[in-house]
Motif scaffolding. Structure first.
Motif, short mmCIF file in Angstrom:
data_model
loop_
_atom_site.label_atom_id
_atom_site.label_comp_id
_atom_site.label_asym_id
_atom_site.label_seq_id
_atom_site.Cartn_x
_atom_site.Cartn_y
_atom_site.Cartn_z
N VAL A 1 0.83 -1.21 0.00
CA VAL A 1 0.00 0.00 0.00
C VAL A 1 0.87 1.26 0.00
O VAL A 1 0.57 2.24 -0.69
N MET A 2 1.96 1.23 0.77
CA MET A 2 2.80 2.42 0.93
C MET A 2 3.89 2.52 -0.13
O MET A 2 4.71 3.44 -0.10
N LYS A 3 3.91 1.56 -1.06
CA LYS A 3 4.90 1.56 -2.15
C LYS A 3 6.33 1.64 -1.61
O LYS A 3 7.12 2.51 -1.97
N SER A 4 6.64 0.71 -0.73
CA SER A 4 7.97 0.67 -0.12
C SER A 4 8.55 -0.74 -0.21
O SER A 4 7.81 -1.71 -0.41
N ASN A 5 9.85 -0.84 -0.05
CA ASN A 5 10.51 -2.14 -0.03
C ASN A 5 10.55 -2.68 1.39
O ASN A 5 10.21 -1.97 2.35
N ILE A 6 11.00 -3.92 1.53
CA ILE A 6 11.14 -4.56 2.84
C ILE A 6 12.60 -4.95 3.04
O ILE A 6 13.24 -5.47 2.13
N PRO B 1 0.03 -4.60 -10.10
CA PRO B 1 0.33 -3.58 -9.09
C PRO B 1 1.71 -3.75 -8.45
O PRO B 1 2.40 -4.73 -8.71
N PHE B 2 2.02 -2.82 -7.57
CA PHE B 2 3.35 -2.76 -6.97
C PHE B 2 3.67 -4.02 -6.16
O PHE B 2 2.85 -4.50 -5.39
N HIS B 3 4.88 -4.52 -6.34
CA HIS B 3 5.41 -5.64 -5.54
C HIS B 3 6.64 -5.13 -4.78
O HIS B 3 7.60 -4.68 -5.40
N PRO B 4 6.63 -5.22 -3.45
CA PRO B 4 7.81 -4.78 -2.69
C PRO B 4 9.03 -5.64 -3.02
O PRO B 4 8.93 -6.86 -3.12
N SER B 5 10.17 -5.00 -3.19
CA SER B 5 11.43 -5.74 -3.29
C SER B 5 11.87 -6.09 -1.87
O SER B 5 11.66 -5.30 -0.93
N GLY C 1 -6.78 -4.46 6.35
CA GLY C 1 -6.96 -3.05 6.04
C GLY C 1 -6.89 -2.20 7.29
O GLY C 1 -6.97 -2.70 8.42
N LEU C 2 -6.71 -0.91 7.12
CA LEU C 2 -6.73 0.05 8.22
C LEU C 2 -7.83 1.06 7.93
O LEU C 2 -7.71 1.86 7.00
N ASN C 3 -8.88 1.02 8.72
CA ASN C 3 -10.00 1.94 8.53
C ASN C 3 -10.04 3.04 9.58
O ASN C 3 -10.38 4.18 9.27
N LYS C 4 -9.68 2.69 10.81
CA LYS C 4 -9.65 3.69 11.88
C LYS C 4 -8.40 3.47 12.72
O LYS C 4 -8.16 2.37 13.21
N ILE C 5 -7.59 4.50 12.84
CA ILE C 5 -6.40 4.43 13.67
C ILE C 5 -6.49 5.49 14.76
O ILE C 5 -6.98 6.60 14.52
N ARG D 1 -0.85 11.79 7.11
CA ARG D 1 -0.26 11.35 5.84
C ARG D 1 -0.24 9.82 5.78
O ARG D 1 -0.50 9.22 4.73
N PHE D 2 0.09 9.19 6.91
CA PHE D 2 0.08 7.73 6.99
C PHE D 2 -1.33 7.19 6.75
O PHE D 2 -1.54 6.25 5.98
N ALA D 3 -2.31 7.80 7.41
CA ALA D 3 -3.70 7.35 7.29
C ALA D 3 -4.21 7.49 5.86
O ALA D 3 -5.03 6.68 5.41
N LYS D 4 -3.71 8.49 5.15
CA LYS D 4 -4.18 8.75 3.78
C LYS D 4 -3.87 7.58 2.84
O LYS D 4 -4.62 7.31 1.91
#
Length: 291
Positions: A27-32, A89-93, A160-164, A183-186
């Motif tokens: 979701v965040m388009k980041s690697n691991i 869609p995006f796959h984390p490296s 999923g994250l609906n309410k934090i 920004r994280f919640a977005k």
């Protein structure tokens, strides 16, 4: 490239956290970046153990690196199941590091060398103690992390994250944290629940003073938010009430570090952490947050 760092000891809680991190990374388009720190024998020159430790290092690193490679393959396979084999869609490296050093230093060094969004670690819940939560590594990480630290219960699966929820004392320092959390919640189209826990036995405030504090805090925030005030005997009971609000993630800032430091000495606090069934995100003080 933005990264989510996942420390692992190959236990069930750690593996679950890795798969949770995979969903966040997508979701965040980041690697691991997986990381593992293995122990070495106690060095004692009088017993000749220093030379033995140096001799054993390559074998230990090879053995643990093999485990990391296997975990990486599992995550890559899961990624293909979830999102197919195409580039979109995006796959984390997925990368990994394996070192025979102090775990806290390995974790922080790995995170510092990347644009790290989160450090994601596993913990047990439902009444079971774990070295990740009550062991020295987790307590040290809560106190010494350079980046947001996310603790994921062993049995919790990403849905999923609906309410934090962000527990704050409405201090001015927390405004920037709340802005980062928006920004994280977005990323998840989630609602941020700003929560102020008033300890009724300690905090006596005038209505006008409280309303001014709340208004000043909220006027600097723009996004999908709501506000909640909880009157409670103490922070621990307040968090009990907050957890009943159907939230998917609980976030706490540096103001509550003392709560975790008291875990070993407070029976109710231990129960609070033991029964945590949702992920818990710790935001460090005066550090970079890259959300």
């Amino acid at each position: 490239m933005r990264t989510i760092v996942v420390p692992t000891d190959f236990s069930k809680p750690a593996r679950n956290a890795a798969f949770y991190a995979l969903r966040l990374a997508n979701v965040m388009k980041s690697n691991i970046h997986l990381c593992h720190a293995f122990g070495l024998p106690v060095e004692n020159p009088m017993l000749g153990q220093t030379a033995w430790a140096v001799y054993e290092y390559p074998a230990l690193q090879k053995e643990n690196s093999k485990e990391l490679k296997a975990l990486r393959k599992e995550l890559e396979f899961k990624s293909k199941i979830l999102w197919g084999e195409e580039a979109f869609p995006f796959h984390p490296s997925i990368y990994y590091v394996c070192e025979g050093r102090d775990p806290i230093r390995v974790i922080n060094d790995t995170a510092d060398s990347n644009k790290t969004l989160l450090i994601v670690m596993g913990m047990k819940g439902a009444g079971m103690l774990t070295r990740f939560l009550f062991g020295s590594n987790s307590i040290k990480m809560i106190k010494k992390t350079h980046h947001p630290l996310l603790l994921v219960p062993q049995k919790h699966k990403y849905n999923g994250l609906n309410k934090i929820a962000f527990a704050t004392d409405l201090d001015k320092k927390d405004v920037k944290v709340a802005q980062a959390l928006l920004r994280f919640a977005k990323y998840f189209n989630a609602e941020l629940l700003i929560t102020y826990i008033i300890q009724s036995n300690n905090d006596i405030i005038e209505d006008a003073e409280y309303e001014h504090k709340k208004k000043t805090f909220l006027k600097n925030l723009d996004g999908k938010i709501c506000y909640n005030c909880i009157y409670s005997e103490n922070i621990d009971y307040g968090l009990d009430i907050l957890k009943s609000k159907d939230i998917d993630l609980l976030i706490m800032g540096h103001h509550y570090r003392g709560f975790f430091e008291s875990l070993a000495g407070s029976g109710h606090a231990v129960r609070q952490a033991n029964e945590m069934e949702i992920p818990l995100l710790i935001i460090p003080e005066n550090e970079h947050v890259y959300f």
